[in-house]
Design an enzyme around this catalytic site. Structure first.
Site, mmCIF file in Angstrom:
data_model
loop_
_atom_site.group_PDB
_atom_site.id
_atom_site.type_symbol
_atom_site.label_atom_id
_atom_site.label_comp_id
_atom_site.label_asym_id
_atom_site.label_seq_id
_atom_site.Cartn_x
_atom_site.Cartn_y
_atom_site.Cartn_z
ATOM 1 N N HIS A 108 150.655 36.674 2.236
ATOM 2 C CA HIS A 108 150.468 35.749 1.145
ATOM 3 C C HIS A 108 151.675 35.470 0.147
ATOM 4 O O HIS A 108 151.920 36.455 -0.598
ATOM 5 C CB HIS A 108 149.248 35.934 0.266
ATOM 6 N N GLU A 123 109.910 69.836 10.445
ATOM 7 C CA GLU A 123 109.900 68.845 11.839
ATOM 8 C C GLU A 123 109.389 67.551 11.557
ATOM 9 O O GLU A 123 109.858 66.576 12.181
ATOM 10 C CB GLU A 123 108.767 69.351 12.866
ATOM 11 N N GLU A 162 144.160 31.100 10.097
ATOM 12 C CA GLU A 162 145.229 30.816 9.463
ATOM 13 C C GLU A 162 146.409 31.812 9.379
ATOM 14 O O GLU A 162 146.336 33.138 9.157
ATOM 15 C CB GLU A 162 144.916 30.401 8.097
ATOM 16 N N SER A 177 144.736 18.263 5.212
ATOM 17 C CA SER A 177 143.905 19.340 4.596
ATOM 18 C C SER A 177 143.599 18.967 3.225
ATOM 19 O O SER A 177 144.650 18.430 2.552
ATOM 20 C CB SER A 177 144.731 20.627 4.581
ATOM 21 N N GLU A 208 150.807 27.905 8.267
ATOM 22 C CA GLU A 208 151.549 27.435 7.079
ATOM 23 C C GLU A 208 152.820 27.811 7.006
ATOM 24 O O GLU A 208 153.026 29.123 7.084
ATOM 25 C CB GLU A 208 150.829 27.848 5.845
ATOM 26 N N LYS A 218 153.233 20.923 11.343
ATOM 27 C CA LYS A 218 154.166 19.833 11.293
ATOM 28 C C LYS A 218 154.593 19.433 12.586
ATOM 29 O O LYS A 218 154.839 20.349 13.547
ATOM 30 C CB LYS A 218 155.085 19.789 10.179
ATOM 31 N N HIS A 225 140.022 31.156 6.140
ATOM 32 C CA HIS A 225 141.147 30.874 5.380
ATOM 33 C C HIS A 225 141.980 32.118 5.052
ATOM 34 O O HIS A 225 141.257 33.314 4.821
ATOM 35 C CB HIS A 225 140.795 30.333 3.918
ATOM 36 N N ASN A 226 143.149 32.301 4.911
ATOM 37 C CA ASN A 226 143.876 33.656 4.485
ATOM 38 C C ASN A 226 143.318 34.629 5.588
ATOM 39 O O ASN A 226 142.939 35.678 5.089
ATOM 40 C CB ASN A 226 143.797 33.838 3.182
ATOM 41 N N LYS A 269 148.423 23.939 15.077
ATOM 42 C CA LYS A 269 148.059 22.835 13.956
ATOM 43 C C LYS A 269 149.251 23.202 12.916
ATOM 44 O O LYS A 269 149.380 24.472 12.468
ATOM 45 C CB LYS A 269 146.839 23.080 13.139
ATOM 46 N N ASP A 308 150.161 32.277 7.421
ATOM 47 C CA ASP A 308 151.252 32.196 6.518
ATOM 48 C C ASP A 308 152.380 32.706 6.890
ATOM 49 O O ASP A 308 152.550 34.015 6.959
ATOM 50 C CB ASP A 308 150.702 32.645 5.123
#
Length: 766
Positions: free
Chosen positions: A351, A160, A336, A514, A385, A436, A306-307, A434, A338
């Protein structure tokens, strides 16, 4: 004290809760592993209200459990990768997934009806079951002792006792439980009863250092009166306190009703108060949004990933929408994406040029929309990206527009061309892109845009070559940009960096660069003041070196010291750098936005973190930290014996002049602890609740940029120490006096009952 088998209930205030009762009763759910493996399993919440039990059909696994503390999020519907792949659309409303902290696989489940799916998922998702019960450990002990007494004979057998230790979530090995039992079984009856149980409880919760502090102030018949408590709060904790405050504390934390009636605070009540978040090391006011959120976006440090799509490393690891969910739930505000061409006209995220798996762009946008504002209301930046053809870029624009709707910023706020960023407050609940852009933002206000506008831009790509020169930059692949996508880039237009002078003369506030880690670190060391000034009006994003194929991280602190806002780290990687990042963004309501100090928001600032000339930033303080003790430090290596040799490191991170590290001696648990030289009980207690009582002193010159980190390690004289837990917080968020420090595991999640006890003092240096 009051009786150990009194009617004190662990479900105080929750017994009438139908959701809770449903979980305690439990029921069948269909567990999904693949399209062919779907099996019924019985699940229920255990009586400790913190552990979920499920039956298993495996011969040697009669039952399996997981702690509610391990749940990161409940995903409703077919949101997980597993359910999307392995179930049909018609079961959508009956599906839910339990997503765990760390690397543990999701639990994909199907209920028998939509109603039942809600009954299971809603209370599990309401973290108040976990959170509100968590810090009441000390008062639960009474009811857990009662529960452990299976045959209700007011005695505890050895089995117990072991059951009781499990109930209060103290994981100790059988040897320790046996020693504890024998130590208390004075009558040698094989049972603990009456005073023996009381002795057992005292040994378990014994905190000599608390006894000393409590004894100093408990001047009213062995208890603390409201005035005694005020004296403690004013003198030791350096706070402002009134008798009304003391009455509230007694009312809230005193578990003994008799003491509460007499307006007295017992030692148990005092300890419960010291364990509550409001009394711990982090200033509770900083747990909420307390900073000015109406400044331009460039005036804040922004939690950035990142990634983001990766769950593991960036060569062959899986990509997953769940990685976005995890980052967003940790308060990340810049993710991010890609983007690459996919089959059937649907863009993919992965990636490039590696074996990482691929996910649909539109699924990622849906996941981001769903989870972006669960932890924080403040804006999320989607860092694109873009490697897609014009046609698939148009598809990307369509998906973002249709899924994100009015939350997507597609034109400047207000009337006319802006001259500065809007604030996080103005952008609450909004998404910024974010990427171009084909032209200047001013073109939004031109009556007619030229039809033959150039549609070529340089491809936005993180280079793997750290030494890429200007010539290679010029050679970069040209990319055709879809007007629909270009027009969505408002406040974060990606441009190349050609030096601070060029940026000052030729770039608008919304044009941002960047920087590769190495380039950024060089600028932060060699042109720190110019970088700080640049970052007053413009945004800078930093990303890890391409050679970090294992998704390792870099130290974000030198980049914050230079005023860089978007210091992107691999959230999927556990390491010291991520701990420090979590500490930086721990405060301000975990909003993911931290206001930079005033001297980093002034375009004429002379601040240089390297040379530290005189200025408003120099506020030299002396930090005194006494590391007193540790509580319930977990075993780090389940294969080794339960004995750990813990030591504590205290680190200061900040400008170079402030960086320092000091450590205690390890508590050597192979030594002796009492008159019996082979007292294994004492050895185990020592590793469980070690004491150091060591003082450290640090000079802190720029407190507004400093972070303090506590690390517990298991000392090993023959190899590297093993990490046990850590906690990092801003220097300016420290509470003074005697404070408990919670500990987080390597994934950044709370270790349920573990912690440190320290004394903190900050003095103005001469």
């Amino acid at each position: 004290g009051f009786g150990f088998f009194s009617t004190f209930s662990v479900f105080s205030g929750l017994e009438g809760d139908s959701d809770l009762q449903f979980l305690l009763q439990g029921g069948d759910l269909l567990k999904v592993r693949s399209s062919s493996w779907k099996k019924t399993r019985y699940f229920r919440l255990q009586e400790d209200c913190k552990t979920m039990w499920r039956e298993s059909k495996k011969t040697f696994k009669s039952k399996q459990t997981f702690s509610l503390d391990d749940i990161a999020e409940i995903l409703m519907g077919r949101q997980s990768e597993g359910l999307k792949k392995n179930t049909e659309e018609q079961v959508e409303s009956r599906c839910f997934s339990i997503m765990f902290k760390g690397r543990r696989k999701n639990l994909d489940l199907i209920a028998s009806s939509e109603e039942e799916a809600k009954q299971w998922s809603q209370p599990l998702d309401l973290h108040h079951y976990k959170c509100s019960l968590h810090y009441k450990l000390y008062s639960w002990i009474f009811s857990c002792l009662r529960k452990a007494d299976k045959n209700k004979d007011d005695k505890l057998s050895e089995s117990e006792v072991k059951n009781f230790l499990r109930l209060i979530n103290i994981e100790v090995d059988d040897d320790y439980a046996e020693m504890l039992f024998k130590k208390c079984d004075k009558s040698k009856s094989g049972y603990l009863a009456g005073e023996e149980i009381e002795h057992f409880y005292d040994l378990l919760t014994q905190r000599e250092e608390i006894d000393v502090i409590y004894g100093e102030y408990a001047k009213t018949t062995g208890f603390m009166s409201p005035q005694n408590l005020v004296d403690f709060l004013m003198k030791e904790q350096r706070g402002k306190a009134t008798l009304a405050d003391a009455h509230k504390i007694i009312e809230k934390y005193e578990p003994d009703e008799h003491a509460k009636e007499k307006k007295l605070l017992s030692k148990d009540g005092f300890l419960m108060y010291l364990h509550h978040p409001e009394a711990m090391i982090l200033n509770p006011e900083h747990s909420e949004v307390y900073q000015d959120m109406s400044q331009p976006l460039s005036h804040y440090f922004i939690s950035s990933s990142h990634n983001t799509y990766l769950m593991e490393d960036q060569l062959k690891g899986p990509s997953s929408t769940e990685a976005y969910v995890r980052a967003l739930l940790k308060g990340c505000r810049c993710v991010e994406l890609d983007c690459w061409d996919g089959s059937e006209g649907e863009p993919l995220i992965y990636h490039g040029y590696t074996l990482t798996s691929r996910i649909l762009f539109k699924d990622v946008i849906k996941a981001i929309k769903e989870y972006a504002f669960k932890t924080s209301d403040y804006p999320v930046i989607l860092s694109l990206e873009n490697h897609c053809c014009v046609e698939q870029q148009a598809v990307m624009a369509h998906h973002m527009s249709s899924i994100l709707g009015s939350a997507l910023v597609t034109s400047p706020l207000g009337d006319g061309m802006p001259t500065n960023f809007p604030s996080p407050e103005e952008l609450k609940g909004k998404f910024l892109i974010k990427g171009k852009r084909l032209n200047k933002l001013e073109a939004c206000f031109a009556s007619e845009t030229a039809a033959d506008e150039d549609t070529d831009v340089t491809e936005e790509e993180e280079s793997n070559d750290e030494d890429e020169g200007e010539a290679e930059q010029k050679e970069k692949k040209k990319l055709k940009l879809a007007k629909e996508l270009s027009d969505m880039v408002i406040y974060c237009k990606s441009v190349h960096f050609h030096g601070f002078d060029d940026a000052r003369k030729n770039l608008s506030f919304y044009e941002m660069s960047s920087f590769k880690e190495a380039k950024a670190v060089t600028l932060a060391e060699e042109s720190a003041n110019a970088y700080v000034r640049h970052n007053v009006e413009k945004l800078s994003r930093i990303y890890p070196a391409g050679k970090r194929t294992d998704s390792s991280n870099y130290d974000p602190v030198p980049l914050w010291n230079a005023g860089c806002q978007i210091v992107a780290l691999n959230f999927q990687t556990t390491c010291n750098d991520m701990d420090v990042n979590q500490g930086r963004f721990l405060v301000n309501g975990k909003s993911g936005y931290i206001l930079k100090p005033a001297f980093m928001r002034d375009i004429t600032t002379e601040f240089d973190p390297i040379t530290l000339t005189r200025g408003d930033w120099l506020k030299h303080k002396t930090l005194h930290i006494m590391v007193i003790s540790g509580q319930q430090l977990p075993k780090v290596n389940k294969k080794k014996s339960s004995i750990v040799d813990p030591l504590v490191k205290v680190e200061v991170h900040g400008v170079p002049a402030d960086v320092a590290e000091k450590e205690t001696r390890p508590v050597d648990n192979n030594g002796t602890f009492c008159s019996n030289s082979v007292c294994h009980f004492c050895t185990s207690r020592k590793s469980f609740n070690p004491e150091w009582n060591e003082n450290f002193q640090f000079d802190v010159y720029v407190p507004e940029l400093a972070l303090v980190r506590f690390v517990v390690e298991d000392h090993d004289s023959t190899s590297d120490n093993e990490f046990v837990g850590q906690y990092t917080l801003p220097f300016t968020s420290l509470q003074l006096g005697y404070r408990h420090v919670p500990l987080l595991n390597k994934n950044g999640d709370l270790l349920p009952s573990a912690g440190l006890f320290v004394h903190v003092m900050v003095m103005d240096a001469e």
